[in-house]
Design a protein around this motif. Structure first.
Motif, PDB file in Angstrom:
ATOM      1  N   GLN A  76      21.631  31.620  23.745  1.00 44.03           N
ATOM      2  CA  GLN A  76      20.381  30.918  23.469  1.00 44.03           C
ATOM      3  C   GLN A  76      19.554  31.694  22.461  1.00 44.03           C
ATOM      4  O   GLN A  76      19.286  32.882  22.634  1.00 44.03           O
ATOM      5  N   HIS A  77      19.178  31.003  21.394  1.00 38.05           N
ATOM      6  CA  HIS A  77      18.300  31.559  20.376  1.00 38.05           C
ATOM      7  C   HIS A  77      17.099  30.635  20.239  1.00 38.05           C
ATOM      8  O   HIS A  77      17.155  29.463  20.626  1.00 38.05           O
ATOM      9  N   ALA A  78      16.016  31.126  19.700  1.00 34.62           N
ATOM     10  CA  ALA A  78      14.813  30.308  19.559  1.00 34.62           C
ATOM     11  C   ALA A  78      15.051  29.088  18.676  1.00 34.62           C
ATOM     12  O   ALA A  78      14.424  28.040  18.864  1.00 34.62           O
ATOM     13  N   LEU A  79      15.978  29.187  17.716  1.00 30.74           N
ATOM     14  CA  LEU A  79      16.216  28.098  16.774  1.00 30.74           C
ATOM     15  C   LEU A  79      17.221  27.073  17.273  1.00 30.74           C
ATOM     16  O   LEU A  79      17.192  25.915  16.846  1.00 30.74           O
ATOM     17  N   PHE A  80      18.136  27.493  18.157  1.00 30.84           N
ATOM     18  CA  PHE A  80      19.198  26.599  18.611  1.00 30.84           C
ATOM     19  C   PHE A  80      19.979  27.258  19.741  1.00 30.84           C
ATOM     20  O   PHE A  80      19.871  28.464  19.982  1.00 30.84           O
ATOM     21  N   MET A  81      20.773  26.441  20.437  1.00 32.37           N
ATOM     22  CA  MET A  81      21.792  26.961  21.333  1.00 32.37           C
ATOM     23  C   MET A  81      23.057  27.152  20.506  1.00 32.37           C
ATOM     24  O   MET A  81      23.422  26.284  19.708  1.00 32.37           O
ATOM     25  N   VAL A  82      23.727  28.274  20.683  1.00 33.43           N
ATOM     26  CA  VAL A  82      24.899  28.606  19.871  1.00 33.43           C
ATOM     27  C   VAL A  82      26.145  28.535  20.743  1.00 33.43           C
ATOM     28  O   VAL A  82      26.155  29.051  21.870  1.00 33.43           O
ATOM     29  N   TYR A  83      27.204  27.909  20.205  1.00 33.73           N
ATOM     30  CA  TYR A  83      28.469  27.788  20.930  1.00 33.73           C
ATOM     31  C   TYR A  83      29.622  28.231  20.038  1.00 33.73           C
ATOM     32  O   TYR A  83      29.635  27.956  18.833  1.00 33.73           O
ATOM     33  N   THR A  84      30.575  28.903  20.645  1.00 37.13           N
ATOM     34  CA  THR A  84      31.800  29.279  19.951  1.00 37.13           C
ATOM     35  C   THR A  84      32.886  29.512  20.985  1.00 37.13           C
ATOM     36  O   THR A  84      32.578  29.815  22.147  1.00 37.13           O
ATOM     37  N   ASP A  85      34.135  29.353  20.593  1.00 39.97           N
ATOM     38  CA  ASP A  85      35.206  29.781  21.491  1.00 39.97           C
ATOM     39  C   ASP A  85      36.029  30.894  20.859  1.00 39.97           C
ATOM     40  O   ASP A  85      37.174  31.128  21.241  1.00 39.97           O
ATOM     41  N   ALA A  86      35.424  31.583  19.888  1.00 42.78           N
ATOM     42  CA  ALA A  86      36.040  32.810  19.380  1.00 42.78           C
ATOM     43  C   ALA A  86      36.149  33.816  20.522  1.00 42.78           C
ATOM     44  O   ALA A  86      35.318  33.827  21.434  1.00 42.78           O
ATOM     45  N   ASN A  87      37.162  34.649  20.485  1.00 46.92           N
ATOM     46  CA  ASN A  87      37.375  35.625  21.556  1.00 46.92           C
ATOM     47  C   ASN A  87      36.395  36.786  21.404  1.00 46.92           C
ATOM     48  O   ASN A  87      36.687  37.790  20.754  1.00 46.92           O
ATOM     49  N   LEU A  88      35.244  36.651  22.019  1.00 48.53           N
ATOM     50  CA  LEU A  88      34.189  37.651  21.861  1.00 48.53           C
ATOM     51  C   LEU A  88      34.444  38.918  22.660  1.00 48.53           C
ATOM     52  O   LEU A  88      33.654  39.862  22.594  1.00 48.53           O
ATOM     53  N   TYR A  89      35.542  38.953  23.404  1.00 50.38           N
ATOM     54  CA  TYR A  89      35.922  40.199  24.070  1.00 50.38           C
ATOM     55  C   TYR A  89      36.603  41.159  23.103  1.00 50.38           C
ATOM     56  O   TYR A  89      36.834  42.315  23.436  1.00 50.38           O
ATOM     57  N   THR A  90      36.938  40.674  21.912  1.00 51.10           N
ATOM     58  CA  THR A  90      37.454  41.536  20.853  1.00 51.10           C
ATOM     59  C   THR A  90      36.281  42.014  20.016  1.00 51.10           C
ATOM     60  O   THR A  90      35.547  41.205  19.442  1.00 51.10           O
ATOM     61  N   GLU A  91      36.086  43.310  19.956  1.00 51.54           N
ATOM     62  CA  GLU A  91      34.880  43.869  19.353  1.00 51.54           C
ATOM     63  C   GLU A  91      34.705  43.439  17.900  1.00 51.54           C
ATOM     64  O   GLU A  91      33.592  43.126  17.466  1.00 51.54           O
ATOM     65  N   THR A  92      35.793  43.418  17.133  1.00 48.19           N
ATOM     66  CA  THR A  92      35.671  43.040  15.724  1.00 48.19           C
ATOM     67  C   THR A  92      35.235  41.587  15.577  1.00 48.19           C
ATOM     68  O   THR A  92      34.431  41.257  14.700  1.00 48.19           O
ATOM     69  N   ILE A  93      35.750  40.705  16.435  1.00 45.32           N
ATOM     70  CA  ILE A  93      35.374  39.290  16.370  1.00 45.32           C
ATOM     71  C   ILE A  93      33.938  39.105  16.844  1.00 45.32           C
ATOM     72  O   ILE A  93      33.168  38.333  16.259  1.00 45.32           O
ATOM     73  N   LEU A  94      33.551  39.818  17.902  1.00 51.73           N
ATOM     74  CA  LEU A  94      32.168  39.749  18.376  1.00 51.73           C
ATOM     75  C   LEU A  94      31.204  40.196  17.288  1.00 51.73           C
ATOM     76  O   LEU A  94      30.186  39.537  17.021  1.00 51.73           O
ATOM     77  N   SER A  95      31.528  41.304  16.631  1.00 46.55           N
ATOM     78  CA  SER A  95      30.659  41.827  15.586  1.00 46.55           C
ATOM     79  C   SER A  95      30.546  40.842  14.422  1.00 46.55           C
ATOM     80  O   SER A  95      29.448  40.598  13.899  1.00 46.55           O
ATOM     81  N   LYS A  96      31.679  40.258  14.026  1.00 46.17           N
ATOM     82  CA  LYS A  96      31.669  39.318  12.906  1.00 46.17           C
ATOM     83  C   LYS A  96      30.944  38.031  13.276  1.00 46.17           C
ATOM     84  O   LYS A  96      30.210  37.460  12.456  1.00 46.17           O
ATOM     85  N   THR A  97      31.116  37.571  14.514  1.00 39.17           N
ATOM     86  CA  THR A  97      30.421  36.364  14.965  1.00 39.17           C
ATOM     87  C   THR A  97      28.914  36.579  14.957  1.00 39.17           C
ATOM     88  O   THR A  97      28.147  35.712  14.524  1.00 39.17           O
ATOM     89  N   ASP A  98      28.477  37.728  15.420  1.00 41.39           N
ATOM     90  CA  ASP A  98      27.044  38.035  15.382  1.00 41.39           C
ATOM     91  C   ASP A  98      26.542  38.139  13.942  1.00 41.39           C
ATOM     92  O   ASP A  98      25.404  37.754  13.644  1.00 41.39           O
ATOM     93  N   GLU A  99      27.385  38.649  13.063  1.00 38.17           N
ATOM     94  CA  GLU A  99      27.012  38.712  11.643  1.00 38.17           C
ATOM     95  C   GLU A  99      26.865  37.305  11.065  1.00 38.17           C
ATOM     96  O   GLU A  99      25.902  37.016  10.336  1.00 38.17           O
ATOM     97  N   PHE A 100      27.815  36.417  11.394  1.00 41.27           N
ATOM     98  CA  PHE A 100      27.716  35.029  10.946  1.00 41.27           C
ATOM     99  C   PHE A 100      26.440  34.380  11.484  1.00 41.27           C
ATOM    100  O   PHE A 100      25.735  33.669  10.762  1.00 41.27           O
ATOM    101  N   LEU A 101      26.162  34.616  12.755  1.00 40.09           N
ATOM    102  CA  LEU A 101      24.973  34.032  13.370  1.00 40.09           C
ATOM    103  C   LEU A 101      23.708  34.497  12.660  1.00 40.09           C
ATOM    104  O   LEU A 101      22.795  33.705  12.400  1.00 40.09           O
ATOM    105  N   GLN A 102      23.648  35.768  12.325  1.00 37.02           N
ATOM    106  CA  GLN A 102      22.474  36.292  11.636  1.00 37.02           C
ATOM    107  C   GLN A 102      22.299  35.632  10.273  1.00 37.02           C
ATOM    108  O   GLN A 102      21.170  35.364   9.840  1.00 37.02           O
ATOM    109  N   GLN A 103      23.406  35.330   9.603  1.00 36.73           N
ATOM    110  CA  GLN A 103      23.323  34.644   8.317  1.00 36.73           C
ATOM    111  C   GLN A 103      22.734  33.245   8.480  1.00 36.73           C
ATOM    112  O   GLN A 103      21.934  32.797   7.647  1.00 36.73           O
ATOM    113  N   VAL A 104      23.132  32.545   9.543  1.00 36.20           N
ATOM    114  CA  VAL A 104      22.581  31.209   9.788  1.00 36.20           C
ATOM    115  C   VAL A 104      21.089  31.305  10.094  1.00 36.20           C
ATOM    116  O   VAL A 104      20.280  30.515   9.588  1.00 36.20           O
ATOM    117  N   ILE A 105      20.708  32.271  10.917  1.00 32.53           N
ATOM    118  CA  ILE A 105      19.296  32.449  11.263  1.00 32.53           C
ATOM    119  C   ILE A 105      18.465  32.708  10.010  1.00 32.53           C
ATOM    120  O   ILE A 105      17.388  32.114   9.815  1.00 32.53           O
TER     121      ILE A 105
END
Length: 216
Positions: A76-105
C-alpha cells in the motif's frame, strides 16, 4: 505471449526505459522463465507441526496466495495499491521491483495531473509485471481505476492491435468501454485481494459484469 516492449518517443509520458504498457490479459504469470533447481532438498517435518509460514519480504510487501496456487504480493502506497507476482524473496528482484516502483512514484509526482486521474490507494491499483529480458529486468505495467472499473496507462496503448485485432468495426466508446471493463475484471481475477480490500460486498452490477467476463 509476445508483447510489444517498445517505449514511446514522447519522453513526457515515459516512466523509464525499462517500462512498457501491458493489458491484464498479457500478464505473464504462467509464461515466466524462472526455474526451480533440479535438486532434492532434505526436509523433516517435526511432530505436531500444523503451521507452515513464510517470512514476508521486507519493505512493506504482503504476500497472498492465488486460488490457483500462484503467490503474489501487495504493497500500500499513498498513490495506489501495488501488485506484482515477481519473486520478492529473491533480493535482486525485490531491489529492482522497489526501484521500478520508485520510478513510477516519481513519474506520478511530476506528471500525475497530465493523466487527469486522482491517484490514491482507494482509487488506483498499479500492477508491475517484472520479467527477465536478456540479462536485465524489465517492467510491464498497467493501472486499474476501481471506481470506473477500467484500465489505463501513462503510455499510448495500441488497443486496436493488442486487444481486438480480430474484431472489425470497433469505433464506439461503448465498445471500447466493454473491452476495458473486461480487462478490469481480468485484473481482479489475477489479484483477487484487490477487490476484498476495498469492498465487503459486490454490487449486483459488479456480479453480473464479472459473470459476463467469465462467460466471454
Amino acid at each position: 505471449m509476445s508483447r510489444d516492449t517498445t517505449t514511446p518517443t514522447d519522453k513526457t509520458y515515459t516512466i523509464g526505459e525499462s517500462f512498457y504498457p501491458i493489458a491484464p490479459c498479457e500478464f505473464e504469470r504462467y509464461e515466466r522463465s524462472d526455474v526451480v533447481p533440479d535438486i532434492q532438498f532434505p526436509f523433516d517435518i517435526q511432530p505436531g507441526t500444523v503451521s507452515f509460514t513464510h517470512e514476508p519480504p521486507k519493505k512493506g510487501w504482503v504476500r497472498y496466495m492465488h486460488p490457483e496456487g500462484a503467490q503474489y504480493f501487495c504493497l500500500q502506497h499513498a498513490l495506489f495499491m501495488v501488485y506484482t507476482d515477481a519473486n520478492l524473496y529473491t533480493e535482486t528482484i525485490l531491489s529492482k521491483t522497489d526501484e521500478f516502483l520508485q520510478q513510477v512514484i516519481e513519474f506520478i509526482s511530476c506528471h500525475g495531473d497530465e493523466l487527469q486521474t486522482v491517484f490514491d490507494a482507494e482509487t488506483v491499483d498499479l500492477v508491475m509485471d517484472v520479467t527477465h529480458s536478456d540479462q536485465d529486468l524489465v517492467c510491464g505495467y498497467y493501472f486499474a481505476h476501481r471506481p470506473n472499473q477500467t484500465i489505463f496507462w501513462a503510455h499510448d496503448f495500441p488497443a486496436s492491435r493488442r486487444l481486438w485485432a480480430d474484431v472489425k468495426g470497433v469505433r464506439s466508446e461503448l465498445h471500447i468501454l466493454h473491452t476495458m471493463q473486461a480487462q478490469y475484471w481480468e485484473h481482479c481475477a489475477l489479484f483477487p485481494c484487490s477487490r476484498r480490500r476495498h469492498r465487503k460486498q459486490l454490487t449486483k452490477c459488479e456480479i453480473f459484469s464479472f459473470m459476463e467476463f467469465l462467460i466471454l
